[in-house]
Design a protein around this motif. Structure first.
Motif, PDB file in Angstrom:
ATOM      1  N   THR A  46       1.217  -1.005   0.171  1.00  0.00           N
ATOM      2  CA  THR A  46      -0.090  -0.115  -0.186  1.00  0.00           C
ATOM      3  C   THR A  46       0.709   1.300   0.115  1.00  0.00           C
ATOM      4  O   THR A  46       1.790   0.991   0.770  1.00  0.00           O
ATOM      5  N   TRP A  47       0.617   2.399  -0.726  1.00  0.00           N
ATOM      6  CA  TRP A  47       1.213   3.624  -0.584  1.00  0.00           C
ATOM      7  C   TRP A  47      -0.053   4.356  -0.393  1.00  0.00           C
ATOM      8  O   TRP A  47      -0.531   4.503  -1.218  1.00  0.00           O
ATOM      9  N   LYS A  48       0.518   5.517   0.424  1.00  0.00           N
ATOM     10  CA  LYS A  48       0.098   6.653   0.733  1.00  0.00           C
ATOM     11  C   LYS A  48       0.206   7.548   0.098  1.00  0.00           C
ATOM     12  O   LYS A  48       0.751   7.932   1.004  1.00  0.00           O
ATOM     13  N   PHE A  49      -0.719   8.543   0.096  1.00  0.00           N
ATOM     14  CA  PHE A  49      -0.005  10.143  -1.103  1.00  0.00           C
ATOM     15  C   PHE A  49      -0.364  10.792   0.289  1.00  0.00           C
ATOM     16  O   PHE A  49      -2.008  11.604   0.074  1.00  0.00           O
ATOM     17  N   ASP A  50       0.358  11.947   0.517  1.00  0.00           N
ATOM     18  CA  ASP A  50      -0.383  13.242   1.398  1.00  0.00           C
ATOM     19  C   ASP A  50       0.440  14.284   0.370  1.00  0.00           C
ATOM     20  O   ASP A  50       1.453  13.950   0.662  1.00  0.00           O
ATOM     21  N   TRP A  51      -0.349  14.911  -0.640  1.00  0.00           N
ATOM     22  CA  TRP A  51       0.328  16.248  -1.220  1.00  0.00           C
ATOM     23  C   TRP A  51      -0.593  17.463  -1.232  1.00  0.00           C
ATOM     24  O   TRP A  51      -0.253  17.977  -1.610  1.00  0.00           O
ATOM     25  N   LEU A  67      -2.418  14.488  -9.857  1.00  0.00           N
ATOM     26  CA  LEU A  67      -0.737  13.889  -9.973  1.00  0.00           C
ATOM     27  C   LEU A  67      -1.871  12.409 -11.013  1.00  0.00           C
ATOM     28  O   LEU A  67      -1.811  11.819 -10.309  1.00  0.00           O
ATOM     29  N   THR A  68      -1.189  12.605 -11.254  1.00  0.00           N
ATOM     30  CA  THR A  68      -1.307  11.517 -12.962  1.00  0.00           C
ATOM     31  C   THR A  68       0.988  10.482 -12.972  1.00  0.00           C
ATOM     32  O   THR A  68       1.270  11.303 -12.816  1.00  0.00           O
ATOM     33  N   GLY A  69       0.494   9.657 -12.927  1.00  0.00           N
ATOM     34  CA  GLY A  69       2.409   9.131 -13.087  1.00  0.00           C
ATOM     35  C   GLY A  69       2.299   7.121 -13.156  1.00  0.00           C
ATOM     36  O   GLY A  69       0.697   6.742 -12.660  1.00  0.00           O
ATOM     37  N   HIS A  70       3.318   6.369 -12.281  1.00  0.00           N
ATOM     38  CA  HIS A  70       2.856   5.170 -11.793  1.00  0.00           C
ATOM     39  C   HIS A  70       3.522   5.436 -11.073  1.00  0.00           C
ATOM     40  O   HIS A  70       4.447   5.750 -11.122  1.00  0.00           O
ATOM     41  N   ILE A  71       3.952   3.757 -10.890  1.00  0.00           N
ATOM     42  CA  ILE A  71       4.845   2.817  -9.627  1.00  0.00           C
ATOM     43  C   ILE A  71       4.934   1.972 -10.200  1.00  0.00           C
ATOM     44  O   ILE A  71       4.409   1.492 -11.342  1.00  0.00           O
ATOM     45  N   ILE A 123       6.729  -4.741 -11.840  1.00  0.00           N
ATOM     46  CA  ILE A 123       5.231  -4.584 -11.464  1.00  0.00           C
ATOM     47  C   ILE A 123       5.343  -3.334 -11.855  1.00  0.00           C
ATOM     48  O   ILE A 123       5.536  -1.731 -11.329  1.00  0.00           O
ATOM     49  N   LYS A 124       4.488  -2.816 -12.961  1.00  0.00           N
ATOM     50  CA  LYS A 124       3.837  -1.334 -13.154  1.00  0.00           C
ATOM     51  C   LYS A 124       2.421  -0.855 -12.946  1.00  0.00           C
ATOM     52  O   LYS A 124       1.560  -1.729 -13.248  1.00  0.00           O
ATOM     53  N   ILE A 125       1.843  -0.005 -11.853  1.00  0.00           N
ATOM     54  CA  ILE A 125       1.040   0.629 -11.354  1.00  0.00           C
ATOM     55  C   ILE A 125       1.004   1.876 -11.500  1.00  0.00           C
ATOM     56  O   ILE A 125       0.962   2.612 -11.254  1.00  0.00           O
ATOM     57  N   ASP A 126      -0.690   1.563 -13.026  1.00  0.00           N
ATOM     58  CA  ASP A 126      -0.727   3.575 -12.988  1.00  0.00           C
ATOM     59  C   ASP A 126      -1.524   4.345 -11.810  1.00  0.00           C
ATOM     60  O   ASP A 126      -2.734   3.277 -10.880  1.00  0.00           O
ATOM     61  N   VAL A 127      -1.025   5.086 -12.069  1.00  0.00           N
ATOM     62  CA  VAL A 127      -1.692   6.008 -10.469  1.00  0.00           C
ATOM     63  C   VAL A 127      -2.197   7.084 -10.995  1.00  0.00           C
ATOM     64  O   VAL A 127      -2.323   7.990 -12.214  1.00  0.00           O
ATOM     65  N   GLN A 128      -3.845   7.606 -10.229  1.00  0.00           N
ATOM     66  CA  GLN A 128      -4.293   8.952 -10.333  1.00  0.00           C
ATOM     67  C   GLN A 128      -4.568   9.092  -9.199  1.00  0.00           C
ATOM     68  O   GLN A 128      -5.691   8.628  -8.895  1.00  0.00           O
ATOM     69  N   LEU A 129      -4.099  10.656  -8.649  1.00  0.00           N
ATOM     70  CA  LEU A 129      -4.203  10.765  -7.622  1.00  0.00           C
ATOM     71  C   LEU A 129      -5.400  12.709  -7.395  1.00  0.00           C
ATOM     72  O   LEU A 129      -4.792  13.167  -8.226  1.00  0.00           O
ATOM     73  N   THR A 130      -6.348  11.965  -7.329  1.00  0.00           N
ATOM     74  CA  THR A 130      -7.537  13.477  -7.100  1.00  0.00           C
ATOM     75  C   THR A 130      -7.655  13.853  -5.718  1.00  0.00           C
ATOM     76  O   THR A 130      -7.723  15.161  -5.556  1.00  0.00           O
ATOM     77  N   GLU A 131      -7.200  13.091  -4.643  1.00  0.00           N
ATOM     78  CA  GLU A 131      -7.736  13.308  -2.996  1.00  0.00           C
ATOM     79  C   GLU A 131      -6.167  13.856  -2.661  1.00  0.00           C
ATOM     80  O   GLU A 131      -5.055  12.793  -2.622  1.00  0.00           O
ATOM     81  N   ASN A 132      -6.178  14.129  -1.607  1.00  0.00           N
ATOM     82  CA  ASN A 132      -5.605  14.148  -0.629  1.00  0.00           C
ATOM     83  C   ASN A 132      -5.076  12.845  -0.105  1.00  0.00           C
ATOM     84  O   ASN A 132      -6.629  12.276   0.842  1.00  0.00           O
ATOM     85  N   ASN A 133      -4.156  12.154   0.824  1.00  0.00           N
ATOM     86  CA  ASN A 133      -3.976  11.258   1.456  1.00  0.00           C
ATOM     87  C   ASN A 133      -4.806   9.225   1.034  1.00  0.00           C
ATOM     88  O   ASN A 133      -5.656   9.151   1.741  1.00  0.00           O
ATOM     89  N   GLN A 134      -4.801   9.613  -0.822  1.00  0.00           N
ATOM     90  CA  GLN A 134      -4.886   9.092  -1.013  1.00  0.00           C
ATOM     91  C   GLN A 134      -4.269   7.730  -1.314  1.00  0.00           C
ATOM     92  O   GLN A 134      -3.049   7.252  -1.398  1.00  0.00           O
ATOM     93  N   GLU A 135      -5.166   6.544  -1.223  1.00  0.00           N
ATOM     94  CA  GLU A 135      -4.538   5.417  -1.698  1.00  0.00           C
ATOM     95  C   GLU A 135      -4.127   4.363  -2.470  1.00  0.00           C
ATOM     96  O   GLU A 135      -5.246   3.995  -2.918  1.00  0.00           O
ATOM     97  N   ILE A 136      -3.159   3.781  -2.966  1.00  0.00           N
ATOM     98  CA  ILE A 136      -2.561   2.782  -3.809  1.00  0.00           C
ATOM     99  C   ILE A 136      -2.754   1.760  -3.749  1.00  0.00           C
ATOM    100  O   ILE A 136      -1.332   1.189  -2.788  1.00  0.00           O
ATOM    101  N   THR A 137      -3.048   0.216  -3.757  1.00  0.00           N
ATOM    102  CA  THR A 137      -3.042  -0.448  -3.293  1.00  0.00           C
ATOM    103  C   THR A 137      -2.626  -2.093  -4.745  1.00  0.00           C
ATOM    104  O   THR A 137      -3.769  -1.551  -5.781  1.00  0.00           O
ATOM    105  N   LYS A 138      -1.776  -2.625  -4.179  1.00  0.00           N
ATOM    106  CA  LYS A 138      -1.181  -3.566  -5.017  1.00  0.00           C
ATOM    107  C   LYS A 138      -0.304  -5.257  -3.958  1.00  0.00           C
ATOM    108  O   LYS A 138      -0.285  -5.239  -3.087  1.00  0.00           O
TER     109      LYS A 138
END
Length: 290
Positions: A45-50, A61-65, A77-92
């Motif tokens: 899990t990645w949790k982003f505070d921006w 924020l858009t891009g990938h991990i 492993i490539k994970i596409d990322v689209q962050l539209t909210e603060n403290n949004q989590e990306i899981t894999k």
């Protein structure tokens, strides 16, 4: 320009949780992970505070991990990322028996465009096409009765022979500011100025008061296809101002329990009509059966 970061390498096991917390160029990422020994499933899990970037006008924020094995035990492993909210989590979740790896992200910030405010004074000057004057806050708007009547039931009635204002050379418009009234007129007269996220709510308020359906439609189009206003606020706007297409889109957008919980904890949820709350409850019921 993309913001790049590469983490240190870590080993994941059943007891690990937070692996790393790092701040880079206004983004703080909390990376967490653990591993189930059977069937050797790794959960990351990645949790982003921006919030710092948000304060600078970034709305997305858009891009990938990339997740990378240090001994090439699996293909990156490539994970596409689209962050539209603060403290949004990306899981894999993925399978792996050598849980030692690092990650890197490449994220591009998208800034809210800066809109140049139009010159209202120049918009409503005397001309051969204008045949009446509206006075707001002591300032004059030279306008066409026919054009305003076409767009607004309010002005159609105001300019009719049934109202004394229809016979006046200068017609006062009360209980509205010059800026707000000019903003409304500018959406359709004389050269339309499109809404943005800073003006759309005021346009909706003015359009409802002065019965300008074209301004309402223009605002709804902005909210449906362009706006970056948070979904909770957008749902309330759709409900409050009677925009069925936008309301339908917002309801169907509640497709995860995370989004539903955010809505239920928001100030906007309590202000929703009973009918819309029932539609939200129905959507929650559908989620529980997925």
């Amino acid at each position: 320009m993309s913001i790049k970061y590469t983490s240190e390498a870590y080993q994941v096991n059943r007891d690990t949780n937070v692996l790393e917390t790092k701040t880079n160029s206004g983004i703080t990422c909390v990376w967490s992970g653990n591993m189930n020994s059977i069937p050797y499933q790794i959960n990351l899990t990645w949790k982003f505070d921006w919030s710092e970037l948000k304060s600078q006008g970034v709305y997305e924020l858009t891009g990938h991990i990339n997740v990378i094995s240090l001994i090439n035990s699996f293909t990156p492993i490539k994970i596409d990322v689209q962050l539209t909210e603060n403290n949004q989590e990306i899981t894999k979740d993925f399978n792996g028996v050598v849980p030692v790896f690092n990650y890197e992200y490449f994220l591009t910030p998208h800034y809210t465009p800066i809109f140049e405010k139009p010159s209202y004074k120049d918009m409503f000057l005397p001309s051969d096409q204008n045949d009446t004057i509206l006075v707001v806050d002591g300032k004059k708007f030279h306008v066409s009765k026919a054009f305003l009547s076409y767009h607004s039931e309010y002005f159609r009635a105001l300019f009719s022979s049934n109202f004394k204002e229809g016979q006046m050379d200068e017609i006062p418009i009360g209980e509205v500011s010059y800026e707000d009234f000019a903003l409304l007129l500018s959406t359709f007269y004389p050269n339309p100025v499109f809404p943005n996220d800073s003006t759309v709510e005021k346009i909706l308020e003015m359009a409802r008061r002065f019965l300008v359906s074209s301004a309402m439609s223009c605002a709804e189009h902005h909210l449906m296809y362009i706006s970056r206003i948070i979904r909770e606020r957008m749902l309330w706007l759709a409900d409050e101002y009677g925009m069925p297409k936008l309301l339908e889109k917002c309801i169907h957008g509640l497709d995860t329990t995370y989004k539903v919980e955010n809505l239920k904890q928001s100030e906007e949820f309590e202000k929703l009509s009973d009918e819309t709350k029932l539609r939200v409850a129905d959507q929650i019921s559908k989620l529980s059966h997925i």
